[in-house]
Design a protein around this motif. Structure first.
Motif, PDB file in Angstrom:
ATOM      1  N   PHE A   1       0.749  -1.330  -0.030  1.00  0.00           N
ATOM      2  CA  PHE A   1      -0.145   0.557   0.246  1.00  0.00           C
ATOM      3  C   PHE A   1       0.836   0.747  -0.217  1.00  0.00           C
ATOM      4  CE2 PHE A   1      -2.829   3.130   2.245  1.00  0.00           C
ATOM      5  CZ  PHE A   1      -4.298   3.148   0.979  1.00  0.00           C
ATOM      6  N   SER A   2       1.988   1.379   0.916  1.00  0.00           N
ATOM      7  CA  SER A   2       3.007   2.194   0.845  1.00  0.00           C
ATOM      8  C   SER A   2       3.478   2.894  -0.548  1.00  0.00           C
ATOM      9  CB  SER A   2       3.968   1.823   2.155  1.00  0.00           C
ATOM     10  OG  SER A   2       4.919   3.520   1.936  1.00  0.00           O
ATOM     11  N   VAL A   3       3.925   1.195  -1.559  1.00  0.00           N
ATOM     12  CA  VAL A   3       4.208   1.273  -2.499  1.00  0.00           C
ATOM     13  C   VAL A   3       3.319   1.824  -3.772  1.00  0.00           C
ATOM     14  CG1 VAL A   3       5.489   0.501  -4.468  1.00  0.00           C
ATOM     15  CG2 VAL A   3       6.592  -0.538  -2.369  1.00  0.00           C
ATOM     16  N   PHE A   4       1.992   2.058  -3.590  1.00  0.00           N
ATOM     17  CA  PHE A   4       1.195   2.000  -4.297  1.00  0.00           C
ATOM     18  C   PHE A   4       0.764   3.412  -4.414  1.00  0.00           C
ATOM     19  CE2 PHE A   4      -3.640   3.013  -5.534  1.00  0.00           C
ATOM     20  CZ  PHE A   4      -4.045   2.297  -5.900  1.00  0.00           C
ATOM     21  N   LYS A   5       0.652   3.713  -3.191  1.00  0.00           N
ATOM     22  CA  LYS A   5       0.661   5.633  -2.458  1.00  0.00           C
ATOM     23  C   LYS A   5       1.458   6.698  -3.298  1.00  0.00           C
ATOM     24  CE  LYS A   5       0.217   6.159   1.449  1.00  0.00           C
ATOM     25  NZ  LYS A   5       0.174   6.585   3.399  1.00  0.00           N
ATOM     26  N   THR A   6       2.957   5.751  -3.113  1.00  0.00           N
ATOM     27  CA  THR A   6       3.846   6.938  -3.740  1.00  0.00           C
ATOM     28  C   THR A   6       3.857   6.397  -5.230  1.00  0.00           C
ATOM     29  OG1 THR A   6       5.616   5.310  -1.806  1.00  0.00           O
ATOM     30  CG2 THR A   6       7.009   6.539  -4.033  1.00  0.00           C
ATOM     31  N   VAL A   7       3.352   5.888  -6.399  1.00  0.00           N
ATOM     32  CA  VAL A   7       3.209   5.202  -7.045  1.00  0.00           C
ATOM     33  C   VAL A   7       2.359   6.388  -7.642  1.00  0.00           C
ATOM     34  CG1 VAL A   7       3.020   3.919  -9.340  1.00  0.00           C
ATOM     35  CG2 VAL A   7       4.675   2.809  -7.634  1.00  0.00           C
ATOM     36  N   ILE A   8       1.134   6.380  -6.896  1.00  0.00           N
ATOM     37  CA  ILE A   8       0.839   7.404  -7.541  1.00  0.00           C
ATOM     38  C   ILE A   8       0.493   8.687  -7.370  1.00  0.00           C
ATOM     39  CG2 ILE A   8      -2.419   7.993  -7.177  1.00  0.00           C
ATOM     40  CD1 ILE A   8      -1.937   5.801  -8.623  1.00  0.00           C
ATOM     41  N   SER A   9       0.937   9.158  -6.442  1.00  0.00           N
ATOM     42  CA  SER A   9       1.165  10.396  -5.850  1.00  0.00           C
ATOM     43  C   SER A   9       2.669  10.817  -6.765  1.00  0.00           C
ATOM     44  CB  SER A   9       1.700  10.719  -4.383  1.00  0.00           C
ATOM     45  OG  SER A   9       3.268  10.460  -4.346  1.00  0.00           O
ATOM     46  N   THR A  10       3.544  10.126  -7.833  1.00  0.00           N
ATOM     47  CA  THR A  10       4.255  10.786  -8.247  1.00  0.00           C
ATOM     48  C   THR A  10       3.252  10.704  -9.724  1.00  0.00           C
ATOM     49  OG1 THR A  10       5.880   9.420  -7.166  1.00  0.00           O
ATOM     50  CG2 THR A  10       7.098   9.600  -9.536  1.00  0.00           C
ATOM     51  N   ALA A  11       2.927   9.284  -9.693  1.00  0.00           N
ATOM     52  CA  ALA A  11       2.659   9.725 -11.241  1.00  0.00           C
ATOM     53  C   ALA A  11       1.099  11.401 -11.555  1.00  0.00           C
ATOM     54  CB  ALA A  11       1.154   8.567 -11.766  1.00  0.00           C
ATOM     55  N   ILE A  12       0.542  11.351 -10.075  1.00  0.00           N
ATOM     56  CA  ILE A  12       0.257  13.064 -10.673  1.00  0.00           C
ATOM     57  C   ILE A  12       1.127  13.805 -11.121  1.00  0.00           C
ATOM     58  CG2 ILE A  12      -1.639  13.670  -9.169  1.00  0.00           C
ATOM     59  CD1 ILE A  12      -2.824  11.433  -7.446  1.00  0.00           C
ATOM     60  N   ALA A  13       2.490  14.212  -9.855  1.00  0.00           N
ATOM     61  CA  ALA A  13       2.619  15.263  -9.638  1.00  0.00           C
ATOM     62  C   ALA A  13       3.651  15.379 -11.393  1.00  0.00           C
ATOM     63  CB  ALA A  13       4.409  14.948  -9.112  1.00  0.00           C
ATOM     64  N   LEU A  14       3.909  14.474 -12.318  1.00  0.00           N
ATOM     65  CA  LEU A  14       4.147  14.014 -13.170  1.00  0.00           C
ATOM     66  C   LEU A  14       3.242  14.761 -14.672  1.00  0.00           C
ATOM     67  CD1 LEU A  14       6.381  10.664 -13.530  1.00  0.00           C
ATOM     68  CD2 LEU A  14       7.073  13.396 -13.564  1.00  0.00           C
ATOM     69  N   PHE A  15       2.362  14.143 -14.195  1.00  0.00           N
ATOM     70  CA  PHE A  15       1.047  14.675 -14.864  1.00  0.00           C
ATOM     71  C   PHE A  15       0.322  15.937 -14.786  1.00  0.00           C
ATOM     72  CE2 PHE A  15      -3.843  15.779 -15.233  1.00  0.00           C
ATOM     73  CZ  PHE A  15      -4.052  15.128 -16.724  1.00  0.00           C
ATOM     74  N   ILE A  16       0.928  16.626 -13.649  1.00  0.00           N
ATOM     75  CA  ILE A  16       0.716  18.383 -13.353  1.00  0.00           C
ATOM     76  C   ILE A  16       1.563  19.036 -13.920  1.00  0.00           C
ATOM     77  CG2 ILE A  16       0.711  19.861 -11.689  1.00  0.00           C
ATOM     78  CD1 ILE A  16      -0.697  17.869  -9.710  1.00  0.00           C
ATOM     79  N   ILE A  17       3.298  18.481 -14.180  1.00  0.00           N
ATOM     80  CA  ILE A  17       4.067  19.496 -14.281  1.00  0.00           C
ATOM     81  C   ILE A  17       3.463  19.435 -15.778  1.00  0.00           C
ATOM     82  CG2 ILE A  17       6.782  19.159 -14.803  1.00  0.00           C
ATOM     83  CD1 ILE A  17       6.591  18.263 -11.809  1.00  0.00           C
ATOM     84  N   VAL A  18       3.245  18.132 -16.662  1.00  0.00           N
ATOM     85  CA  VAL A  18       3.711  18.019 -17.450  1.00  0.00           C
ATOM     86  C   VAL A  18       2.124  18.955 -18.455  1.00  0.00           C
ATOM     87  CG1 VAL A  18       2.079  16.393 -20.301  1.00  0.00           C
ATOM     88  CG2 VAL A  18       4.315  15.406 -18.267  1.00  0.00           C
ATOM     89  N   VAL A  19       1.251  18.899 -17.762  1.00  0.00           N
ATOM     90  CA  VAL A  19       0.328  19.977 -17.793  1.00  0.00           C
ATOM     91  C   VAL A  19       0.293  21.363 -17.919  1.00  0.00           C
ATOM     92  CG1 VAL A  19      -2.461  21.006 -17.824  1.00  0.00           C
ATOM     93  CG2 VAL A  19      -1.942  17.859 -17.374  1.00  0.00           C
ATOM     94  N   ILE A  20       1.031  21.739 -16.907  1.00  0.00           N
ATOM     95  CA  ILE A  20       1.898  23.155 -16.838  1.00  0.00           C
ATOM     96  C   ILE A  20       2.493  23.552 -17.901  1.00  0.00           C
ATOM     97  CG2 ILE A  20       3.017  25.115 -15.360  1.00  0.00           C
ATOM     98  CD1 ILE A  20       1.887  23.086 -12.717  1.00  0.00           C
TER      99      ILE A  20
END
Length: 71
Positions: free
Chosen positions: A22-41
């Motif tokens: 679950f900890s690994v899953f949370k890390t992967v999801i938060s990283t993916a969201i951050a990358l998505f936001i950076i790409v959109v910006i």
């Protein structure tokens, strides 16, 4: 009696594994969201994901120049 001890141990191990996953899953999801936001910006400012990837591949060279004091 020994089967209860084995059951409790199995539950503890399963709980630890579940928490780790679950900890690994949370890390992967938060990283993916951050990358998505950076790409959109960056897209809003006219940069493509390819531009970002090109800069990431040049990052070691850029850091080396900065550390040596060059421009």
């Amino acid at each position: 009696m020994s089967s209860i001890i084995i059951l409790v141990a199995a539950l503890v191990v399963a709980s630890l594994v579940f928490r780790a996953l679950f900890s690994v899953f949370k890390t992967v999801i938060s990283t993916a969201i951050a990358l998505f936001i950076i790409v959109v910006i960056l897209a809003v400012f006219g940069f493509s994901p390819e531009d970002l990837l090109q800069e990431v591949t040049k990052l070691p060279e850029t850091l080396q120049k900065l550390l040596k004091g060059g421009s």
